[in-house]
Design an enzyme around this catalytic site. Sequence first.
Site, PDB file in Angstrom:
ATOM      1  N   ASP A 112       0.852  -1.533   0.076  1.00  0.00           N
ATOM      2  CA  ASP A 112      -0.290  -0.308  -0.168  1.00  0.00           C
ATOM      3  C   ASP A 112       1.357   1.140  -0.080  1.00  0.00           C
ATOM      4  O   ASP A 112       2.011   1.729   0.789  1.00  0.00           O
ATOM      5  CB  ASP A 112      -1.024  -0.123   1.835  1.00  0.00           C
ATOM      6  CG  ASP A 112      -1.791   0.456   1.136  1.00  0.00           C
ATOM      7  OD1 ASP A 112      -2.943   0.914   1.157  1.00  0.00           O
ATOM      8  OD2 ASP A 112      -1.474   1.967   0.739  1.00  0.00           O
ATOM      9  N   GLU A 132     -12.509   3.499  -1.444  1.00  0.00           N
ATOM     10  CA  GLU A 132     -11.511   4.308  -2.183  1.00  0.00           C
ATOM     11  C   GLU A 132     -11.450   4.429  -3.821  1.00  0.00           C
ATOM     12  O   GLU A 132     -11.182   4.699  -4.601  1.00  0.00           O
ATOM     13  CB  GLU A 132     -10.191   4.593  -1.357  1.00  0.00           C
ATOM     14  CG  GLU A 132      -9.517   6.076  -1.941  1.00  0.00           C
ATOM     15  CD  GLU A 132      -7.781   6.088  -2.316  1.00  0.00           C
ATOM     16  OE1 GLU A 132      -7.908   5.523  -0.628  1.00  0.00           O
ATOM     17  OE2 GLU A 132      -7.246   6.414  -2.223  1.00  0.00           O
ATOM     18  N   VAL A 133     -10.697   2.786  -3.980  1.00  0.00           N
ATOM     19  CA  VAL A 133     -10.563   2.253  -5.851  1.00  0.00           C
ATOM     20  C   VAL A 133     -11.448   1.106  -6.025  1.00  0.00           C
ATOM     21  O   VAL A 133     -11.657  -0.185  -4.613  1.00  0.00           O
ATOM     22  CB  VAL A 133      -8.943   1.463  -5.338  1.00  0.00           C
ATOM     23  CG1 VAL A 133      -8.516   0.907  -6.710  1.00  0.00           C
ATOM     24  CG2 VAL A 133      -8.062   2.733  -4.700  1.00  0.00           C
ATOM     25  N   HIS A 138      -9.811  -5.481  -3.771  1.00  0.00           N
ATOM     26  CA  HIS A 138      -8.395  -6.026  -2.883  1.00  0.00           C
ATOM     27  C   HIS A 138      -8.739  -6.169  -1.738  1.00  0.00           C
ATOM     28  O   HIS A 138      -9.950  -6.067  -0.593  1.00  0.00           O
ATOM     29  CB  HIS A 138      -7.844  -4.612  -2.895  1.00  0.00           C
ATOM     30  CG  HIS A 138      -8.687  -3.078  -2.517  1.00  0.00           C
ATOM     31  ND1 HIS A 138      -9.410  -2.548  -2.948  1.00  0.00           N
ATOM     32  CD2 HIS A 138      -8.731  -2.496  -1.233  1.00  0.00           C
ATOM     33  CE1 HIS A 138      -9.663  -1.041  -2.511  1.00  0.00           C
ATOM     34  NE2 HIS A 138      -9.595  -1.254  -1.480  1.00  0.00           N
ATOM     35  N   HIS A 158      -6.649  -5.858   1.832  1.00  0.00           N
ATOM     36  CA  HIS A 158      -5.653  -5.546   2.891  1.00  0.00           C
ATOM     37  C   HIS A 158      -5.346  -6.688   3.741  1.00  0.00           C
ATOM     38  O   HIS A 158      -6.214  -6.964   4.444  1.00  0.00           O
ATOM     39  CB  HIS A 158      -5.859  -4.120   3.265  1.00  0.00           C
ATOM     40  CG  HIS A 158      -6.675  -2.912   2.562  1.00  0.00           C
ATOM     41  ND1 HIS A 158      -6.190  -1.659   2.897  1.00  0.00           N
ATOM     42  CD2 HIS A 158      -7.627  -2.924   2.497  1.00  0.00           C
ATOM     43  CE1 HIS A 158      -6.513  -0.737   2.453  1.00  0.00           C
ATOM     44  NE2 HIS A 158      -7.667  -1.245   1.546  1.00  0.00           N
TER      45      HIS A 158
HETATM   46  P1  5GP Z   1     -10.194   1.393   0.297  1.00  0.00           P
HETATM   47  O1  5GP Z   1      -9.861   1.664   0.995  1.00  0.00           O
HETATM   48  O2  5GP Z   1     -10.903   1.187  -1.348  1.00  0.00           O
HETATM   49  O3  5GP Z   1      -9.940  -0.024   0.915  1.00  0.00           O
HETATM   50  O4  5GP Z   1      -8.124   1.167   0.160  1.00  0.00           O
HETATM   51  C1  5GP Z   1      -7.295   1.692  -1.282  1.00  0.00           C
HETATM   52  C2  5GP Z   1      -6.366   2.106  -0.944  1.00  0.00           C
HETATM   53  O5  5GP Z   1      -4.770   1.602  -1.717  1.00  0.00           O
HETATM   54  C3  5GP Z   1      -5.482   2.816   0.609  1.00  0.00           C
HETATM   55  O6  5GP Z   1      -5.093   2.222   1.154  1.00  0.00           O
HETATM   56  C4  5GP Z   1      -4.631   3.330  -0.964  1.00  0.00           C
HETATM   57  O7  5GP Z   1      -3.430   3.888  -0.050  1.00  0.00           O
HETATM   58  C5  5GP Z   1      -4.102   2.539  -1.839  1.00  0.00           C
HETATM   59  N1  5GP Z   1      -3.227   3.298  -2.777  1.00  0.00           N
HETATM   60  C6  5GP Z   1      -4.375   4.286  -3.853  1.00  0.00           C
HETATM   61  N2  5GP Z   1      -4.120   4.307  -4.338  1.00  0.00           N
HETATM   62  C7  5GP Z   1      -2.617   3.716  -4.753  1.00  0.00           C
HETATM   63  C8  5GP Z   1      -1.274   3.864  -4.878  1.00  0.00           C
HETATM   64  O8  5GP Z   1      -0.951   4.323  -6.620  1.00  0.00           O
HETATM   65  N3  5GP Z   1      -0.400   2.468  -5.055  1.00  0.00           N
HETATM   66  C9  5GP Z   1      -0.582   1.570  -3.528  1.00  0.00           C
HETATM   67  N4  5GP Z   1       0.145   1.213  -4.102  1.00  0.00           N
HETATM   68  N5  5GP Z   1      -1.340   1.868  -3.480  1.00  0.00           N
HETATM   69  C10 5GP Z   1      -2.567   2.739  -3.635  1.00  0.00           C
END
Ligand code: 5GP
Length: 122
Positions: free
Chosen positions: A35, A101-102, A106, A108
Amino acid sequence: MAFDYDSENIFAKILRGEIPNDTVLETEHSLAFRDIRPQAPVHVLVIPKGAYISYDHFAQEASEAEIVDYVRAIGEVCRMEGVEGDGFRMISNAGEHGVQEVPHLHVHILGGRPLGRMLQQA
Ligand code: 5GP
């Protein structure tokens, strides 16, 4: 529910090689990478290579080969990162309430220190 995958999301770009990543493990159907904003000494994201938005989407539409590969890849990352002994947490945020967010599935994997209780009060 129809799943409308956004192929311009950041993990899709990582999978296409348009954005660099710190790869931990790559398998036939999955990719694990660190991350960019780690919240624990170990913070690895594991994604399927297929275009799936969420766990629910994946569970409904992925092939058995993709599902087996993904589940095994997550376990393999835990062993590679050495967190299986002291323990770790897996989180998969989905949608608005999950604060995803993405919009590419995924998991974690967090570990390397005591992580505290799972949820803080809002
Ligand atoms: P979510 O909130 O969707 O569960 O988590 C998305 C995760 O993706 C976040 O922990 C954020 O730090 C990570 N993230 C966002 N953009 C990037 C990126 O460009 N590269 C990497 N390695 N992680 C990312």
